[in-house]
Write an enzyme that holds these catalytic residues in place. Structure first.
Site, PDB file in Angstrom:
ATOM      1  N   THR A  95       0.864  -1.185   0.000  1.00 60.87           N
ATOM      2  CA  THR A  95       0.000   0.000   0.000  1.00 60.87           C
ATOM      3  C   THR A  95       0.897   1.230   0.000  1.00 60.87           C
ATOM      4  O   THR A  95       1.594   1.501   0.979  1.00 60.87           O
ATOM      5  CB  THR A  95      -0.921   0.010   1.233  1.00 60.87           C
ATOM      6  OG1 THR A  95      -1.778  -1.134   1.173  1.00 60.87           O
ATOM      7  CG2 THR A  95      -1.775   1.268   1.253  1.00 60.87           C
ATOM      8  N   LYS A 170      -7.472   1.423  -2.927  1.00 58.49           N
ATOM      9  CA  LYS A 170      -7.121   0.993  -1.573  1.00 58.49           C
ATOM     10  C   LYS A 170      -7.327   2.136  -0.574  1.00 58.49           C
ATOM     11  O   LYS A 170      -7.722   1.914   0.584  1.00 58.49           O
ATOM     12  CB  LYS A 170      -5.673   0.504  -1.536  1.00 58.49           C
ATOM     13  CG  LYS A 170      -5.193   0.027  -0.152  1.00 58.49           C
ATOM     14  CD  LYS A 170      -6.001  -1.150   0.369  1.00 58.49           C
ATOM     15  CE  LYS A 170      -5.542  -1.582   1.776  1.00 58.49           C
ATOM     16  NZ  LYS A 170      -4.258  -2.278   1.763  1.00 58.49           N
ATOM     17  N   LYS A 238      -0.027   5.116   8.733  1.00 54.38           N
ATOM     18  CA  LYS A 238       0.709   5.340   7.479  1.00 54.38           C
ATOM     19  C   LYS A 238      -0.251   5.422   6.299  1.00 54.38           C
ATOM     20  O   LYS A 238      -0.157   6.319   5.451  1.00 54.38           O
ATOM     21  CB  LYS A 238       1.720   4.206   7.274  1.00 54.38           C
ATOM     22  CG  LYS A 238       2.580   4.332   6.021  1.00 54.38           C
ATOM     23  CD  LYS A 238       2.009   3.618   4.817  1.00 54.38           C
ATOM     24  CE  LYS A 238       2.019   2.109   4.993  1.00 54.38           C
ATOM     25  NZ  LYS A 238       1.566   1.410   3.737  1.00 54.38           N
TER      26      LYS A 238
END
Length: 289
Positions: A95, A170, A238
Site C-alpha cells: 500500500t 485501496k 501510514k
C-alpha cells in the site's frame, strides 16, 4: 507455471508467497531479515535468496509486498530494474501513494517492463486462507497475466484503471474502514455505559443495517480487551496519511478520516502503535456512574 521473485515476507507476504509455491510456481524469495526467508524455504517449496538482484534474476514476474513507499523505492532501484528482462511483470502489493505507482509505471515502461499496483484487502487471515481482494491498477493488456499469477491467494480481483488506480481504490478502502472502526468503538462504549449487554446488542444489530466486517469480526475481541492481532495502528496511520495527502491533491474533504487519523496518533503517543486498529476503543472512557 512461472518463475516468480517475491520480495517481502511480512504477515501478508509470507503466506501469499507460500500459496504461489504450493500452486507449482518456481519461487525465489527475499526478506531483509534473511532467517525469515530461510524459515519460509523450510516450510514451502522454493529458494531463499540473500539479495534482491539474485532473487529477481531471469524472473518472469517480480512481486513486492513490503511496508512503505521508501521500501519499494529501495528495492526497485535503477540497477535492479536494468537487470530485468524486457516484458517482466512487476506486481506491487504494497500500500503506497498513487504517485509512486505512476512514477514506477513510467520508469518501467521506458525499459520495456510491465508494472502494476495491486494493493490487497482481507488482512492476515485473508492472506493465510488465500481469500484476498485485489485492486489492480495496470495496463489492460497485463490484467489477464496478473489474474493468473495471483490466483492462488485471490478471492476477488478487479482492474480499476491504469497504474495508480489500484492505490487510489485501496485509499477508499482505508477511508471506509477507519470510519467503521471508530463507529464500532463508540457503539460498544455507548452500549456498556448504558448498562446494556454489549455482546447481545452486537448479535442483534449485526443482523441488520449496522452490520459490517468489523462488527462481525472485531466486536468480541474488542469487548475482551484483545488487541494483539490483525492490522497494526502504525500501519493504518501510514495508510491514512497517504489518503489525506491524496485528498489534498484531488480536492476531496475527509473530515472523519482526519479525525480518526488524529485518534490513531494519540494511541501511538501512548505506546499502542503495535496494537490492532480496533484499539480505538481504548481511547474512550467507561462510564463513571
Amino acid at each position: 507455471m512461472a518463475t516468480i521473485a517475491f520480495l517481502g515476507l511480512g504477515n501478508m507476504g509470507y503466506p501469499m508467497a507460500g500459496h504461489l509455491a504450493n500452486s507449482g510456481h518456481q519461487l525465489r524469495v527475499f526478506n531483509r531479515t534473511h532467517n525469515k526467508a530461510q524459515r519460509w524455504a523450510e516450510e514451502f517449496p522454493g529458494t531463499a535468496c540473500t539479495t534482491p538482484a539474485t532473487t529477481t534474476h531471469n524472473a518472469d514476474a517480480v512481486i513486492l509486498c513490503v511496508g512503505r513507499d521508501a521500501d519499494v523505492r529501495e528495492l526497485l532501484n535503477d540497477q535492479l530494474l536494468a537487470q530485468l528482462q524486457p516484458g517482466t511483470l512487476l506486481i506491487d502489493h504494497t500500500t503506497t501513494s498513487a504517485r509512486l505507482a505512476e512514477e514506477l509505471a513510467a520508469r518501467c515502461a521506458e525499459q520495456g517492463l510491465r508494472f502494476a499496483d495491486v494493493p490487497v484487502s482481507g488482512g492476515q487471515q485473508g492472506a493465510i486462507n488465500g481469500q484476498l481482494s485485489l485492486m489492480a491498477g495496470c495496463a489492460a493488456a497485463d490484467y489477464d497475466d496478473i489474474v493468473r499469477i495471483t490466483a492462488p491467494y485471490t478471492r476477488l480481483i478487479e482492474r480499476l484503471g491504469n497504474p495508480g488506480c489500484g492505490q487510489k481504490a485501496k485509499m477508499v478502502n482505508q477511508i471506509c474502514v477507519a470510519g467503521l472502526i471508530q463507529a464500532l468503538a463508540e457503539g460498544l462504549q455507548f452500549a456498556r455505559n448504558a448498562g446494556l449487554d454489549a455482546e447481545q446488542v452486537m448479535k442483534v444489530i449485526g443482523q441488520g443495517a449496522a452490520s459490517s466486517w468489523q462488527l462481525q469480526n472485531r466486536h468480541q475481541t474488542m469487548l475482551n480487551g484483545e488487541f494483539d492481532h490483525g492490522f497494526a495502528v502504525d500501519w493504518m496511520r501510514k495508510d491514512l496519511q497517504i489518503c489525506l495527502q491524496e485528498a489534498l491533491h484531488n480536492g476531496s474533504s475527509l473530515p472523519v478520516t482526519a479525525l480518526v487519523d488524529q485518534f490513531y496518533g494519540e494511541l501511538q503517543q501512548q505506546g499502542a502503535g503495535k496494537l490492532d486498529t480496533s484499539a480505538l476503543l481504548l481511547r474512550l472512557p467507561k462510564s463513571s456512574r
